[in-house]
Each structure stands twice: as structure tokens, then as C-alpha cells.
Enzyme design. Structure first.
Site, short mmCIF file in Angstrom:
data_model
loop_
_atom_site.label_atom_id
_atom_site.label_comp_id
_atom_site.label_asym_id
_atom_site.label_seq_id
_atom_site.Cartn_x
_atom_site.Cartn_y
_atom_site.Cartn_z
N CYS A 115 1.04 -1.22 -0.46
CA CYS A 115 -0.01 -0.14 0.19
C CYS A 115 0.71 1.49 0.26
CB CYS A 115 -0.76 -0.11 1.38
SG CYS A 115 -0.70 0.04 2.71
C1 UN1 Z 1 1.12 -2.50 3.30
O1 UN1 Z 1 1.13 -2.44 2.05
O2 UN1 Z 1 -0.13 -2.43 4.34
O3 UN1 Z 1 5.92 0.30 4.96
C2 UN1 Z 1 1.98 -3.08 4.65
C3 UN1 Z 1 6.16 -0.38 4.13
C4 UN1 Z 1 5.50 -1.81 5.48
C5 UN1 Z 1 3.96 -2.11 5.76
C6 UN1 Z 1 2.58 -2.40 4.52
N1 UN1 Z 1 6.73 -1.84 6.06
O4 UN1 Z 1 5.80 0.16 3.03
#
Ligand code: UN1
Length: 551
Positions: free
Chosen positions: A316
Site C-alpha cells: 500500500c
Molecule cells: C502494507 O502495504 O499494507 O511500510 C503495509 C511498508 C511496510 C508495511 C506495508 N513496512 O512498506
């Protein structure tokens, strides 16, 4: 166990309660069936319907069949969570922390097996799976000692012989729904602080990582977690997930914590809102990364490339709009494209040194191919990328047999402007959109122009620009001279605008999401003293200040 090769972790999980589905299973059918875990026991869903967990990097590798949980199964999980709540919330917080610490130690012990299992179930690289299991371990270690704090306050009363206190109280039964792109770290971000605060949980596993979820839930129980504190149900969003959301309307859920799409998050927010139930929503992103002329361009290329194509762009926090200052646009894009052309892609269980593996599942692949069409419809210029990788259509860096899994080319679209849909739309997968900025103010404007506000980043060696970016950006997280991804387990995580609402995940901030403040007053005077009304009045003393005497 014919037809399926069992990893070491599979043997553990098998011992922990998978059963043979069929004695002579047809080729490519799962040989074992997994269960829900309700009140610490393996449980069947009432009508027995199942779905498969399939390795997206090797589609003929079908891991296990899991139940499509019915409403009755979700209700049974909720019953167990409600029944376990009084004893668990009364368990001293340091003891709860101790159990969480045990979970962290068991994750360390089984780390290699869990990493391989996760890589096999969702196609992420071993390196990234290692980082993710570590994030779950870090979360346990952080909250183990938080169980020894969970501080309240003593507050001075305005009345004599009276004491005021604040306590953190648990909310009750929490519904946990997470996506499969971070199938270990994210449910731990949610459930570890939830149970540390004394809540109990019903966890709906992601439909593409039920076996890993099952293994993690077994480990949580091995750590000493009492029955019913975490109950696991499998199924699909429209099935078990929806039953869990519907239970909010039935008054059976006190908290929903969701990671997934903005559309589903809005629906959950509506249901929770009309029931005055707390919710934590961690949703989509179109994360901007700005490159300014003063940046170290080599470093910036590394960061942009990793942010865009690491995890096949399925975090995300992955890069969406790459906003490049016009003065260095050509130089930067030439360097970036050199890296993109050399991308090594393949199954990390078979090949070393791949940047990314398969898509998380066939559904993610289908959605990705659909959403990138917008770029071409909008008139963006494709610099690289040919959709799905096949034996006849593959980039030079692809290793393995393309048809074995669902692999995508890296995609780069140039000439993207604010008026295009592809500037605003989240594209989950290996695709980035290049946008040109005239100057810093324009770059900041563009970085704020999408409907999302999750992560953001800028590469600059001008300290004033970095300052103006971090104060001017509307986002939950900002990297300076770093990629958009890679949040650590003890900093607050979550976005703003279309990326989420409510409290944060991670660190001390997440405790607000799983507890409420209880204010207690203790009247020791033996009489009724009325706040505000029985407070001694203080008279101001009339005193004439002689300024001339002071100087
Ligand atoms: C996600 O994609 O839901 O900061 C979490 C990051 C990871 C967590 C992503 N430590 O990209």
C-alpha cells in the site's frame, strides 16, 4: 500426502491440525484440509464448502483447502471471543505481555519455515518475506514490554481529599480483516496491541494466505494464549468478511480494524459509524515521490525503483506518481530506465537475486491488467511493459517458466498529468506514472493532488525544500531522501484523505485504537463535594504596584 511436497512448516502445521481431504487426490488438488480455530479448537464450517490456497508463482502447487466460513461459523467465533473476554481482560497486562513475548520468540524459532511458507503462498520474495516476519517479531517484542506499562495517570482534583485517575480499558471484541500483501506483519500490527490491551479478536484471514494465517494462529496458541482470545475464520471478503461486518449491526463487535481497498473501507466506516463502533481503516494509496535537482540522482533512482517495483508494486506504500523536476527529468529517467530494463523477475524459491516474484494471486493479476489500461486510454506514453509475462513475451531479466505462475512486466508510463485518471487511480502492481514538475511549489502541489494521503517522499539536498515538503504534504508518512515504503514497527502507520481514517497502527500510538480512557474519581472526604460548586473561591488581593520603585 501424494501430489504435494511438504515443507518443514507444512509438517508442523499438519501436526497442528490439517487433515487428509482425500486418500487419492486428483493431480493438482490439495491433499489436506485446513480448519478455522474457534475457542482454541479446530472447527469445521457448517456446510463444509471449501476454497484452495494456491501458490501464485507455481499455479499447479495447491497448498491446502480451507473452509468458506458461514454465518454460523463467524457467530461461533464471536461467541468464543465474547466468552473469553472477561477472563482475558482481567489477566494482568504484564502476563498478557509475557504471552506476546513468547509469540515473538516462537516466530524467531520458526522464522525460516514461515518465510518459505509465506513466499510459497503469496509469491513474495524470500528476502521480503524475511523482512515481514521480522516486522511481526519486532511488534511482539515492542508490546511484550508495553504490557508492563499500559500507563494510566493520576490527576489532581480541584477538591480536597479526593483523587482522580485514568485507566486504559479494552474495547471488547475486535474484528480483524487484513489484506494478503502483508499477511504476517499487518495482522500482528492489529492483534498484538489489541490483545495486549485486553481485547479478544475474531480474525478473518485473507483469502489468498489462509495457510500462513493458520500457522501464525497456531503459534499464537503455542505461546500460551488462552482459548477464545484469538479466533480464526477463513473465507472470502463477500462471505466471512461480510458476516463479520454485519455482526457490527447486530451489536456483537466493538471494534473493526481493516486493511484493504478504499471502497470497502468506506463501507466499513459507514457500518461502524451508524453503530458508534470504533474502526481503524488502512486503505489505498497513490504515493508520490518527488525528485528535485539538488538530489543525489543515483540514490534517488535506487529509491524510486525499489518503491515502484519492490513487492511487484503491491504494497500500500508502493510508489504511484513519480514527480520529477523538469531540469533533471531526462537524466533521471534515463538512469531509471536502465535499471527497469535489467529487472530480474522470478520465483525466489527457485532463483536467487530476483527483485520481485509473482503477483499475489490470479485475482491481483487480473485487476492489475485492467487498471493499467487507464494509462493508455488517458494518452500516457508507455516507456516499458507488456502486461503479463509469457514464454513468448518476456523481459530479458525474467527467470523460470512464465506459464508456471502469474508474473508481470514492470511498467512505466510517461507524460502523465493531473487531469488524467491514471494520475489519481491506485494501481496495485508493478507500474509507475511519471509526472513533470516545473518547480518545487508545482511538485508539492502535484504530490498533494491525488485523493490519497498514505505515504510520500522527496529526494533533495536542499534542507529548506525538505522542510517545506514535510510541512506542506498531506500524508500520514513522509520519507526524506528515502523511498515511499519501509515503515518501521514502532512508528505510527496510516494515511489521511482517501487512505484512511481513525487511529494509527504501530508503536505507542496504536494503543489509542484498542483502548478507551476510563476516568475514575475517588471521594475520600466522606461527604458529597460538588465539582466546580464547592471549590474554595480564591480572592484576588488588591495590591498597588509602584512601578517607579521597581526601576
Ligand atoms: C502494507 O502495504 O499494507 O511500510 C503495509 C511498508 C511496510 C508495511 C506495508 N513496512 O512498506
Amino acid at each position: 500426502m501424494e501430489g504435494i511436497e511438504l515443507d518443514c512448516i507444512m509438517v508442523h502445521v499438519l501436526e497442528a491440525g490439517l487433515t487428509f481431504l482425500e486418500a487419492n487426490n486428483p493431480k493438482n488438488r490439495p491433499s489436506v484440509k485446513g480448519f478455522n480455530i474457534i475457542n482454541g479448537q479446530l472447527a469445521e464450517s457448517s456446510d463444509g464448502a471449501t476454497f484452495d490456497s494456491r501458490n501464485p508463482a507455481l499455479l499447479r502447487d495447491v497448498l491446502v483447502a480451507f473452509h468458506l466460513s458461514t454465518k454460523e461459523a463467524v457467530d461461533a467465533a464471536l461467541d468464543a471471543a465474547h466468552a473469553a473476554f472477561p477472563a482475558w481482560s482481567a489477566t494482568p497486562a504484564p502476563t498478557r505481555g509475557q504471552i506476546i513475548g513468547n509469540m515473538g520468540r516462537l516466530l524467531m524459532e520458526h522464522k525460516d519455515d514461515l518465510v518459505r511458507l509465506q513466499a510459497r503462498e503469496i509469491g513474495k520474495t524470500l528476502k521480503e518475506c524475511g523482512g515481514e516476519i521480522q516486522e511481526a517479531i519486532d511488534t511482539c517484542l515492542f508490546f511484550q514490554s508495553e504490557g508492563r506499562r499500559l500507563y494510566g495517570q493520576t490527576v489532581n482534583s480541584e477538591l480536597p481529599d479526593k483523587e482522580l485517575f485514568t485507566y486504559r480499558r479494552p474495547l471488547g471484541v475486535c474484528g480483524i480483516i487484513n489484506a494478503c500483501n502483508f499477511p504476517s506483519a499487518v495482522p500482528f500490527w492489529k492483534m498484538i496491541p489489541a490483545i495486549m490491551c485486553g481485547n479478544t479478536c475474531v480474525w478473518k484471514s485473507p483469502q489468498d494466505s489462509p495457510l500462513l494465517s493458520f500457522a501464525l494462529a497456531r503459534i499464537m496458541h503455542q505461546a500460551g494464549l488462552p482459548d477464545g482470545v484469538i479466533n480464526l475464520v477463513h473465507g472470502k471478503g463477500s462471505g466471512a468478511g461480510q458476516h463479520l461486518i454485519n455482526a457490527v449491526d447486530e451489536g456483537r463487535v466493538n471494534k473493526i480494524s481493516f486493511t484493504g481497498s478504499t471502497a470497502v473501507g468506506k463501507m466499513i466506516g459507514e457500518v461502524c459509524g451508524r453503530n458508534l463502533v470504533s474502526c481503524s481503516l488502512e486503505l489505498g494509496g497513490k504515493n508520490p515521490l518527488v525528485i528535485m535537482p539538488s538530489a543525489n540522482l543515483e540514490n534517488a533512482v535506487e529509491g524510486a525503483y525499489w518503491a515502484g517495483f519492490g513487492t511487484a508494486g503491491q504494497r500500500c506504500t508502493s510508489l504511484g506518481n513519480l514527480i520529477i523536476h523538469k531540469d533533471i527529468y531526462d537524466e533521471f529517467v534515463a538512469k531509471l530506465m536502465d535499471k527497469v530494463h535489467s529487472t530480474r523477475i522470478g520465483d525466489s524459491l527457485e532463483h536467487e537475486g530476483v527483485l520481485y516474484g509473482s503477483m499475489l494471486s490470479e485475482k491481483y493479476a487480473k485487476d492489475f491488467l485492467e487498471v493499467i489500461q487507464i494509462c493508455e486510454q488517458d494518452g500516457a506514453t508507455k516507456l516499458y511493459g507488456e502486461g503479463r509475462i509469457t514464454s513468448d513475451n518476456k523481459p530479458s531479466g525474467f527467470v523460470g517458466t512464465a506459464e508456471d505462475g502469474v508474473y508481470m512486466w514492470p511498467h512505466v508510463y510517461a507524460g502523465v498529468t493531473e487531469d488524467m485518471r491514471c494520475f489519481h487511480e491506485e494501481m496495485v502492481g508493478p507500474a509507475i506514472t511519471l509526472v513533470t514538475a516545473d518547480d518545487f511549489d508545482h511538485a508539492l502541489h502535484l504530490a498533494n493532488a491525488s485523493p490519497y494521503g498514505l505515504s510520500s517522499a522527496i529526494y533533495t539536498n536542499d534542507r529548506l525544500e525538505a522542510y517545506r515538503f514535510k510541512t506542506g504534504i498531506k500524508a500520514g508518512m513522509t520519507g526524506i531522501n528515502n523511498s515511499t515504503t519501509g515503515a518501521e514497527a514502532h512508528l505510527p502507520f496510516r494515511g489521511d484523505k482517501g487512505s484512511g481514517k481513525g487511529t494509527r497502527e504501530s508503536g505507542i500510538w496504536v494503543i489509542e485504537a484498542y483502548s478507551y480512557w476510563h476516568a475514575v474519581n475517588d471521594e475520600l472526604s466522606g461527604k458529597l463535594q460538588l465539582a466546580q460548586m464547592d471549590v474554595d473561591e480564591i480572592e484576588m488581593v488588591e495590591a498597588e504596584v509602584r512601578w517607579d520603585e521597581l526601576v
